[in-house]
Design a protein around this motif. Structure first.
Motif, mmCIF file in Angstrom:
data_model
loop_
_atom_site.group_PDB
_atom_site.id
_atom_site.type_symbol
_atom_site.label_atom_id
_atom_site.label_comp_id
_atom_site.label_asym_id
_atom_site.label_seq_id
_atom_site.Cartn_x
_atom_site.Cartn_y
_atom_site.Cartn_z
ATOM 1 N N MET A 46 0.856 -1.181 0.000
ATOM 2 C CA MET A 46 0.000 0.000 0.000
ATOM 3 C C MET A 46 0.891 1.229 0.000
ATOM 4 N N ALA A 47 0.724 2.100 -0.985
ATOM 5 C CA ALA A 47 1.436 3.372 -1.021
ATOM 6 C C ALA A 47 0.647 4.381 -0.196
ATOM 7 N N VAL A 48 1.233 4.812 0.911
ATOM 8 C CA VAL A 48 0.568 5.766 1.796
ATOM 9 C C VAL A 48 0.906 7.167 1.299
ATOM 10 N N VAL A 49 -0.109 7.877 0.831
ATOM 11 C CA VAL A 49 0.113 9.170 0.185
ATOM 12 C C VAL A 49 -0.492 10.310 1.003
ATOM 13 N N LYS A 50 -0.590 10.115 2.300
ATOM 14 C CA LYS A 50 -1.110 11.164 3.182
ATOM 15 C C LYS A 50 -0.168 12.370 3.180
ATOM 16 N N ALA A 51 -0.662 13.484 3.737
ATOM 17 C CA ALA A 51 0.125 14.713 3.848
ATOM 18 C C ALA A 51 0.716 15.116 2.504
ATOM 19 N N ASP A 52 -0.158 15.134 1.480
ATOM 20 C CA ASP A 52 0.255 15.476 0.119
ATOM 21 C C ASP A 52 1.425 14.608 -0.328
ATOM 22 N N GLY A 53 1.261 13.314 -0.118
ATOM 23 C CA GLY A 53 2.305 12.380 -0.527
ATOM 24 C C GLY A 53 3.629 12.667 0.154
ATOM 25 N N PHE A 54 3.574 12.871 1.500
ATOM 26 C CA PHE A 54 4.781 13.209 2.266
ATOM 27 C C PHE A 54 5.509 14.411 1.647
ATOM 28 N N GLY A 55 4.718 15.382 1.195
ATOM 29 C CA GLY A 55 5.288 16.590 0.628
ATOM 30 C C GLY A 55 5.757 16.453 -0.803
ATOM 31 N N HIS A 56 5.554 15.307 -1.420
ATOM 32 C CA HIS A 56 6.027 15.062 -2.790
ATOM 33 C C HIS A 56 4.918 15.236 -3.829
ATOM 34 N N GLY A 57 3.703 15.518 -3.376
ATOM 35 C CA GLY A 57 2.568 15.623 -4.285
ATOM 36 C C GLY A 57 1.776 14.337 -4.290
#
Length: 382
Positions: A46-57
């Motif tokens: 599972m790709a966790v993309v919280k917080a704007d993808g860890f700041g990466h978008g």
């Protein structure tokens, strides 16, 4: 410590006019990190993309991870999960941090799985589905030692029984059971043994209640890298996609490079006090470079008088207090032109400071640095 994948050196910069702080995001690093995790575990990722993808978008992180072996997406709020769904029409998406009165209807309409961390949350999901006619996909969230999110162990039997009743009534499908390890950042399996055993006890209770979840997930980045016994059916990778290993066991590829132009250079004599409070006073004549980036942009004020930046290929100390919009670097006898690029942090292969360096200087963790870069900092992909 395993070796990272080969990385190209950053191309030299040319001056084309006035610039502003820039965050460059290397999606090839995200891709390489994703592939590392898909090869590390026998289960799904599972790709966790919280917080704007860890700041990466969020969108970019989601699409890159899915294109390189991830099969699920994860986020905290339903709003984040809806954005993740927009990045991919087919991948399962899980949201796991919502209030009791969360918008279950929106989640169902966007085919978003919901974590239920208590009987009250489950009751609210069932009530919403009863009214709307939807059938929610849920993951029973168990507290396995953090005293944070998830149902406490004494609540598990009732939660399982209620979930089974709601499943039979057609209101929910129990898709998964999930937990989180409190000491996963400590390399080796022993710190996680109790949490894993508790989690498996919870899974057994679910099965005894007649539930048949298709995915059991407990491990995040650190446990995925250090403890194969925690992998189960699915692992959740967020920080690892961004090149962060909380366990310190594996060299992943950092994906961010933060730069800012020098806007002013001045020569000052010994005894010059700098910035608010004169927390630094020069002990010699020196050249000072002013950069237009500060704590409002995510550069931590706690790193004042400890951090470094690279200017013209040379590391220079940050002197005086980091302000809201600016910081000062001591160039020593080096003299550069305004608009020269300064590297605040990068992957480190050219000697520049890294996110790990800034975390150490600010007495924090890399996660806080990468997620804290403000929106007025321009972004570019490479």
């Amino acid at each position: 410590m395993s070796a990272p994948a080969a990385r190209p050196r950053h191309p030299p910069r040319t001056t084309t006019g006035p610039r502003s702080p820039l965050l460059e995001i290397d999606l090839s690093a995200v891709a390489a990190n994703t592939r590392h995790f898909t090869h590390t575990t026998g289960g799904e990722v599972m790709a966790v993309v919280k917080a704007d993808g860890f700041g990466h978008g969020l969108d970019r992180m989601a699409r890159t991870a899915l294109a390189n072996g991830a099969t699920w997406l994860g986020a905290t709020s339903i709003a984040e999960a809806v954005q993740a769904r927009a990045a991919d029409a087919d991948a399962p998406v899980l949201s796991w941090l919502n209030p009791v009165d969360a918008d279950v209807t929106t989640a169902c309409e966007h085919r978003i799985d919901l974590a239920v961390p208590s009987g009250r949350h489950l009751a609210a999901v069932v009530e919403s589905c009863t009214r709307s006619g939807h059938r929610a996909r849920v993951h029973l969230q168990l507290d396995t030692g953090m005293a944070r999110d998830g149902a406490a162990p004494h609540e598990w039997p009732e939660l399982m029984a209620t979930a089974r009743h709601a499943e039979r009534a057609g209101h929910i499908t129990v898709e998964g059971v999930m937990g989180h390890l409190p000491r996963a950042g400590e390399p080796g399996p022993s710190p996680n043994t109790t949490g894993r055993q508790e989690f498996l006890r919870g899974v057994a209770l679910a099965e005894q209640a007649g539930l048949r979840p298709s995915v059991r997930h407990l491990a995040a980045t650190a446990a995925t890298l250090t403890d194969p016994d925690t992998h189960l059916d699915l692992v959740r990778i967020g920080a690892g996609l961004a090149g962060i290993d909380p366990s310190g066991s594996t060299r992943l590829r950092p994906a961010l490079r933060l730069t800012a132009p020098v806007v002013q250079v001045r020569r000052v004599p010994a005894g010059t006090g700098l910035g608010y409070g004169h927390t630094h006073v020069t002990d010699r004549a020196t050249n000072l470079a002013l950069l237009p980036i500060g704590y409002a942009d995510g550069v931590p004020r706690a790193a004042s008088n400890r951090a470094q930046v690279t200017v013209a290929g040379r590391r220079c100390p940050v002197v005086g207090m980091i302000s809201m919009d600016q910081l000062v670097a001591d160039l020593g006898d080096q003299l550069v032109e305004p608009d020269t690029e300064a590297v605040v942090f990068g992957p480190g292969e050219e000697g520049e400071p890294t996110v790990d360096d800034w975390a150490r200087w600010a007495d924090t963790i890399p996660h806080e640095i990468v997620t804290g870069i403000g929106h007025r900092v321009r972004r570019s992909m490479r």
